[in-house]
Design a protein around this motif. Structure first.
Motif, short mmCIF file in Angstrom:
data_model
loop_
_atom_site.label_atom_id
_atom_site.label_comp_id
_atom_site.label_asym_id
_atom_site.label_seq_id
_atom_site.Cartn_x
_atom_site.Cartn_y
_atom_site.Cartn_z
N VAL A 101 -51.66 -30.36 16.26
CA VAL A 101 -50.84 -31.58 16.18
C VAL A 101 -49.49 -31.27 16.81
N THR A 102 -48.79 -32.33 17.19
CA THR A 102 -47.47 -32.16 17.79
C THR A 102 -46.44 -31.81 16.72
N ILE A 103 -45.76 -30.71 16.94
CA ILE A 103 -44.73 -30.27 16.00
C ILE A 103 -43.38 -30.77 16.50
N PRO A 104 -42.60 -31.45 15.66
CA PRO A 104 -41.32 -32.03 16.09
C PRO A 104 -40.37 -30.99 16.69
N LYS A 105 -39.58 -31.41 17.67
CA LYS A 105 -38.63 -30.51 18.33
C LYS A 105 -37.66 -29.90 17.33
N GLY A 106 -37.20 -30.74 16.39
CA GLY A 106 -36.22 -30.24 15.42
C GLY A 106 -36.76 -29.07 14.61
N LEU A 107 -38.04 -29.15 14.21
CA LEU A 107 -38.65 -28.07 13.43
C LEU A 107 -38.83 -26.83 14.29
N TYR A 108 -39.21 -27.03 15.55
CA TYR A 108 -39.34 -25.90 16.46
C TYR A 108 -38.00 -25.20 16.66
N HIS A 109 -36.96 -25.97 16.90
CA HIS A 109 -35.63 -25.39 17.13
C HIS A 109 -35.14 -24.63 15.90
N LYS A 110 -35.44 -25.17 14.74
CA LYS A 110 -35.04 -24.50 13.49
C LYS A 110 -35.76 -23.16 13.36
N ALA A 111 -37.06 -23.16 13.66
CA ALA A 111 -37.83 -21.91 13.62
C ALA A 111 -37.33 -20.93 14.67
N TYR A 112 -37.05 -21.44 15.86
CA TYR A 112 -36.59 -20.60 16.98
C TYR A 112 -35.26 -19.93 16.64
N GLU A 113 -34.36 -20.68 16.05
CA GLU A 113 -33.05 -20.14 15.68
C GLU A 113 -33.19 -19.05 14.62
N CYS A 114 -34.04 -19.29 13.66
CA CYS A 114 -34.25 -18.31 12.58
C CYS A 114 -34.88 -17.03 13.13
N LEU A 115 -35.86 -17.18 14.01
CA LEU A 115 -36.53 -16.02 14.59
C LEU A 115 -35.56 -15.22 15.45
N GLY A 116 -34.66 -15.90 16.15
CA GLY A 116 -33.67 -15.19 16.97
C GLY A 116 -32.79 -14.28 16.13
N LYS A 117 -32.45 -14.70 14.92
CA LYS A 117 -31.62 -13.87 14.04
C LYS A 117 -32.37 -12.66 13.52
#
Length: 713
Positions: A101-117
């Protein structure tokens, strides 16, 4: 009319249930049995497969979990807190790839930011976070691409844009697997073939990518109907168009997402237009699974020592005719594996009488590429720095995933096979430049043996992996414990049972997420025979060496039968020095020690990998005496043991009765040197010379077993 509040209540109830499932799963590992935890992991995966829409809630919960753990990690900086991140990362990756299913951009960006840390964590935890981050970034750029690339590789689907190919070999040890257990496991694994329909594979991938990328603009039922009525060659063409669109988007980066979606929209319109005449509006289209299909499992009994080499060579040769092109030498696909891959040192050389032939041979030697000769050493350097071996990833497009089922003796067998491969590759690089070899281990032991002798574990290396990686214990060890108790699968049953799905899904989870190797040190042992007519034997072991004196076995047996007899009587018969021992202390001083062992009837040497020990790997040597007062234990990396008074030793390696040697007078043990780190200098004849940078290289060979977390550097 549906009540909106009822929908909200249903959604909140589902979210609450999923939250409870995730919380239960990620509690302290010791709070539940490993088998129970393994089933919880599998049940969560099944929920995503049955109801892909719930993946959004699970991803949101997992991101919140990561944020909490990130706060805890930044405060405590403890290994235990780092380790707790691993299960969350792997679960997040697996839900993303299976979602459909399509995952919202906002959720992806939140996950991406957390993983970067999380990239501030030490290796290999940062490596797992980076792998998950790259996967998230790929899905942000081209939704559905992660799924597409994985299926193409695992199912060996021909594509000019993605050349990756994978093959899974499951090798079971006949010493552990009875005939009935072999038949049972084979039946369970062959279910994967019945669940995979190659004819509909491309349709399923088209459906998954278009549905994931186009969101609400894609009418799923209409698309399914259209795909069903299309001719196979049309489906193939649309599939290649989607693959090309994905490839271009990944090459251009995040800024190409809009163009990617436009490309998918055009392909979607073309499919509907091409099938418009044949689609009936009132008909229900077929149901395409959006989950990653199971790869084919090649289950084999490991009966031949050369089997692993032959399987890898066969996979490489059948993958393309241009496998090996070294100077003027070529290997044909038609002429057979054993002959083709014969070592050049062992091959019979034809008599070169003509001057032209001699000149051609000189040119062939001169044109050999230095990069190929150095590839094994480069791979070793990469392993030392990162724990992985990303040697020539762009060239090694084929991955052989070898899963070994058995106990410590099976890992000893794998060690020998792996050493042979490294040795052959050091002479002539054939497989390494083509194949990426990944080794997996599922601990399985005979139920009767484990019940009869619980004190003598035949799964000591599995215990080491469990200490290093608790997530390995939850998923892999629990699976291994379940295998000997599997009930026979009914031959008439066409529908897969829950147990067969659990076995296959858990194995696939290990194959897809077990990317971090734990390097188990390998030791060489030279055994000198008492009979001078017999040549000395050079062997390897990875877990265990046991040497006893046959002359003293009757005394030990009598002591066990008559424990009330005082030790003094038997001690008189053994009075005097039995063994002479030279060893190097496993300390910073590396001090050499010479000693003697009195009244010793057995020596047990076990490996203590750096993965589970602090600092370097070392050996623990236990000298067992009939009189407990004389029992001693030392820690070392090099040891030499010699018998006195013409006595001999009986030596068993890796708890494998098949590797037992008698009439041994002396054993010399040291870390095994990796054959790939010994390169013959082109300017020296008949000798080997160190290259300038080789002194900075760890030349000790290790057996890389894939796990979920690897070892902290």
């Amino acid at each position: 009319m549906v009540d909106p509040t009822a929908k909200e209540d249903l959604s909140s109830t589902l979210d609450s249930s999923l939250y409870d499932d995730v919380q239960t799963l990620f509690k302290e590992m010791k709070s539940e049995s490993c088998s129970r935890k393994g089933m919880l992991v599998w049940n969560l995966q099944r929920k995503v497969e049955v109801n892909p829409s719930c993946s959004l809630s699970i991803i949101s919960i997992l991101v919140q979990k990561l944020e909490k753990k990130l706060t805890k990690v930044s405060k405590l900086h403890e290994k235990k807190t780092y380790m707790s991140v691993i299960p969350v990362l792997h679960t997040l990756y697996y839900v993303v790839i299976q979602s459909g299913v399509t995952i919202p951009k906002g959720l992806y960006h939140k996950a991406y930011e957390c993983l970067g840390k999380l990239l501030i964590l030490p290796s290999p935890y940062s490596a797992v976070a980076l792998h998950t981050l790259r996967s998230i970034k790929m899905e942000m750029t081209a939704p559905g691409s992660l799924y597409l690339k994985r299926v193409i590789a695992e199912q060996n689907i021909k594509s000019q844009h993605f050349a990756a190919r994978e093959k899974v070999f499951v090798l079971a040890d006949p010493a552990v697997f009875s005939v009935s257990l072999e038949a049972t496991v084979r039946a369970y694994l062959e279910v994967s073939r019945r669940l995979t329909n190659t004819r509909t594979m491309e349709k399923s991938m088209l459906f998954h990518v278009l549905q994931t990328g186009l969101e609400m603009t894609c009418q799923s039922s209409r698309l399914a109907q259209a795909l069903e009525v299309l001719e196979d060659h049309d489906v193939r063409q649309y599939f290649q168009n989607v693959v090309e669109t994905v490839k271009q988007s990944l090459q251009h980066g995040p800024g190409s997402r809009a163009d990617y979606l436009k490309g998918l929209q055009q392909i979607y319109k073309d499919i509907l237009a091409a099938s418009e005449k044949d689609v009936m509006n009132d008909e229900q289209g077929p149901v395409y699974s959006t989950t990653v299909p199971l790869p084919e499992m090649n289950f084999l009994m490991w009966t031949d020592e050369e089997m692993l080499w032959n399987l890898l060579a066969d996979f490489a040769l059948t993958s393309g005719s241009n496998f090996i092109k070294d100077g003027k030498e070529r290997i044909s696909r038609d002429s057979g594996i054993v002959k083709d891959l014969e070592d050049p040192d062992d091959a019979v050389q034809p008599p070169y009488t003509a001057q032209k032939t001699l000149r051609e041979r000189r040119n062939a030697i001169k044109s050999s590429k230095s990069a190929e000769k150095l590839s094994l050493m480069k791979e070793k350097m990469k392993e030392d720095v990162t724990g992985n071996s990303p040697l020539l990833k762009e060239e090694r497009s084929h991955t052989a995933r070898v899963v070994v089922l058995g106990d410590d003796s099976t890992l000893g067998k794998l060690t020998k096979a792996y050493y042979v491969i490294r040795k052959k590759e050091a002479k002539r690089n054939m497989l390494t430049k083509k194949l990426d070899l990944q080794l997996y281990y599922i601990p399985v032991s005979e139920a009767e043996a484990s019940a009869s002798s619980p004190d003598e574990s035949r799964l000591s290396l599995a215990s080491c992996l469990e200490r290093v990686d608790p997530w390995y214990s939850v998923n892999v060890s629990s699976l291994g414990a379940a295998i000997p108790t599997l009930p026979e699968l009914p031959s008439v049953s066409r529908k897969p049972t829950e147990l067969s799905l659990y076995l296959l899904d858990t194995l696939c989870y290990y194959l897809r997420c077990g990317t971090q190797p734990v390097n188990l040190p390998v030791y060489s042992v030279k055994m000198t025979r008492s009979n001078s007519d017999l040549a000395s034997v050079e062997e390897l072991f990875v877990s265990h060496l046991e040497a006893d004196i046959p002359d003293f076995r009757h005394l030990k047996d009598r002591q066990q039968r008559e424990p009330s007899v005082r030790q003094k009587k038997s001690s008189m018969e053994l009075f005097g020095v039995v063994l002479s021992v030279n060893y190097t202390k496993a300390t910073l001083s590396k001090r050499e020690v010479k000693g003697e062992a009195s009244m010793t009837w057995r020596v047990v040497i076990t490996s203590e990998p750096a993965a589970s020990a602090s600092g370097e790997s070392y050996l623990t040597a236990s000298f067992d005496s009939l009189n407990p007062a004389y029992n001693t234990k030392i820690e070392t990396q090099n040891i030499s043991i010699r018998t006195m008074e013409q006595r001999t030793l009986c030596v068993c390696l890796d708890k494998d009765p098949r590797r037992t040697y008698t009439d041994v007078q002396k054993i010399e043990i040291s870390p095994c040197l990796d054959p790939g780190c010994t390169i013959r200098c082109r300017y020296s004849i008949g000798s080997e010379q160190q290259l300038p940078l080789s002194k900075y290289l760890d030349k000790v060979m290790s057996l890389p077993i894939n796990s979920f977390s690897g070892v902290s550097m």
